[in-house]
Design a protein around this motif. Structure first.
Motif, PDB file in Angstrom:
ATOM      1  N   GLU A 180      -1.932  -3.185  -9.995  1.00 46.49           N
ATOM      2  CA  GLU A 180      -2.042  -3.001  -8.546  1.00 46.49           C
ATOM      3  C   GLU A 180      -0.753  -3.396  -7.823  1.00 46.49           C
ATOM      4  O   GLU A 180      -0.277  -2.639  -6.959  1.00 46.49           O
ATOM      5  N   PRO A 181      -0.135  -4.558  -8.131  1.00 43.24           N
ATOM      6  CA  PRO A 181       1.118  -4.910  -7.447  1.00 43.24           C
ATOM      7  C   PRO A 181       2.223  -3.869  -7.698  1.00 43.24           C
ATOM      8  O   PRO A 181       3.018  -3.591  -6.784  1.00 43.24           O
ATOM      9  N   ARG A 182       2.286  -3.326  -8.890  1.00 48.45           N
ATOM     10  CA  ARG A 182       3.334  -2.345  -9.179  1.00 48.45           C
ATOM     11  C   ARG A 182       3.114  -1.065  -8.386  1.00 48.45           C
ATOM     12  O   ARG A 182       4.064  -0.468  -7.878  1.00 48.45           O
ATOM     13  N   ILE A 183       1.864  -0.636  -8.262  1.00 45.50           N
ATOM     14  CA  ILE A 183       1.559   0.557  -7.468  1.00 45.50           C
ATOM     15  C   ILE A 183       1.906   0.315  -6.006  1.00 45.50           C
ATOM     16  O   ILE A 183       2.513   1.165  -5.347  1.00 45.50           O
ATOM     17  N   LEU A 184       1.532  -0.863  -5.499  1.00 47.68           N
ATOM     18  CA  LEU A 184       1.849  -1.193  -4.105  1.00 47.68           C
ATOM     19  C   LEU A 184       3.349  -1.206  -3.872  1.00 47.68           C
ATOM     20  O   LEU A 184       3.838  -0.697  -2.854  1.00 47.68           O
ATOM     21  N   GLY A 185       4.092  -1.780  -4.835  1.00 50.16           N
ATOM     22  CA  GLY A 185       5.545  -1.812  -4.704  1.00 50.16           C
ATOM     23  C   GLY A 185       6.143  -0.419  -4.726  1.00 50.16           C
ATOM     24  O   GLY A 185       7.084  -0.121  -3.973  1.00 50.16           O
ATOM     25  N   PHE A 186       5.628   0.444  -5.581  1.00 44.87           N
ATOM     26  CA  PHE A 186       6.132   1.816  -5.657  1.00 44.87           C
ATOM     27  C   PHE A 186       5.863   2.570  -4.362  1.00 44.87           C
ATOM     28  O   PHE A 186       6.746   3.258  -3.830  1.00 44.87           O
ATOM     29  N   LEU A 187       4.645   2.424  -3.837  1.00 44.05           N
ATOM     30  CA  LEU A 187       4.303   3.108  -2.591  1.00 44.05           C
ATOM     31  C   LEU A 187       5.173   2.610  -1.434  1.00 44.05           C
ATOM     32  O   LEU A 187       5.619   3.400  -0.590  1.00 44.05           O
ATOM     33  N   GLU A 188       5.429   1.304  -1.408  1.00 40.88           N
ATOM     34  CA  GLU A 188       6.277   0.754  -0.347  1.00 40.88           C
ATOM     35  C   GLU A 188       7.694   1.304  -0.448  1.00 40.88           C
ATOM     36  O   GLU A 188       8.322   1.638   0.568  1.00 40.88           O
TER      37      GLU A 188
END
Length: 220
Positions: free
Chosen positions: A160-168
């Motif tokens: 989840e943190p990696r997906i959030l970072g990618f989207l940001e």
């Protein structure tokens, strides 16, 4: 190397079509796009023979599985527009679905460069070609953000943190709560886009109606 056993061939929905002619199965597939059993029946009828043909032309087992899936994906889309005619009897003999399928397999193997074994992402034991085709079609119908989040989580197993970072990084800032909602909505839409009979054949029950007994689909 043995020919894979396609267990879907024993499902009652598929077995009920065993007496249908190739011509009728193609027409049923074209006229009933919301039902997946007709394509599955065609696959079960010719999947084994096609696998042997591709295996004899490919260089490695994983390449065989990859090319096999690609062949049937191409067949899936081209069957939609295949002209089989309406006549029966003598004229019907002019149409051979088996020959058409085998020609498509040979053309794909001869024209498409097989990827290196290390780069092959498809596993036959994870998703039989009919399920793979309908799953890919369902994914294509999702909104772009829903599809991206679902693929990152299910195919690439991103946290989840990696997906959030990618989207940001892509200018799509969102919260953990919003991401969870996106994933839940994406999954719901995906399941709704998969024909119900495909869910029954491969998961024993419609996934949204019986989540406690059905196994969630995975990608890749």
């Amino acid at each position: 190397m043995s020919v894979p056993e396609f267990l879907e061939a024993q499902h009652p929905l598929v077995r009920s079509l065993s007496q249908e002619s190739d011509r009728q199965l193609v027409r049923d597939f074209q006229q009933n796009p919301a039902e997946g059993k007709y394509f599955t029946a065609i696959f079960c009828r010719y999947g084994g023979l096609t696998y042997v043909l591709i295996r004899n032309m490919a260089r490695a087992a994983l390449q065989t599985d990859y090319l096999f899936a690609r062949v049937w994906r191409n067949i899936f889309f081209e069957l939609t527009h295949l002209e089989v005619g309406e006549a029966e009897g003598a004229i019907a003999d002019e149409f051979s679905l088996q020959t058409w399928i085998f020609n498509k397999a040979a053309l794909c193997v001869n024209q498409e460069e097989a990827p290196s074994i290390e780069s092959v992402q498809y596993a036959l034991n994870a998703a039989s070609p009919p399920l793979w085709c309908y799953l890919q079609t369902a994914l294509d119908r999702l909104p772009a953000l829903h599809r991206l989040v679902l693929v990152l989580a299910q195919t690439f197993h991103w946290s989840e943190p990696r997906i959030l970072g990618f989207l940001e990084a892509e200018g799509q800032t969102t919260s953990r709560e919003a991401l969870a909602q996106i994933q839940s909505e994406a999954y719901r839409r995906l399941i709704e886009a998969i024909p119900e009979d495909i869910q029954i054949i491969y998961f024993d029950a419609p996934l949204l109606q019986a989540p406690e007994t059905a196994e969630a689909p995975t990608f890749g």
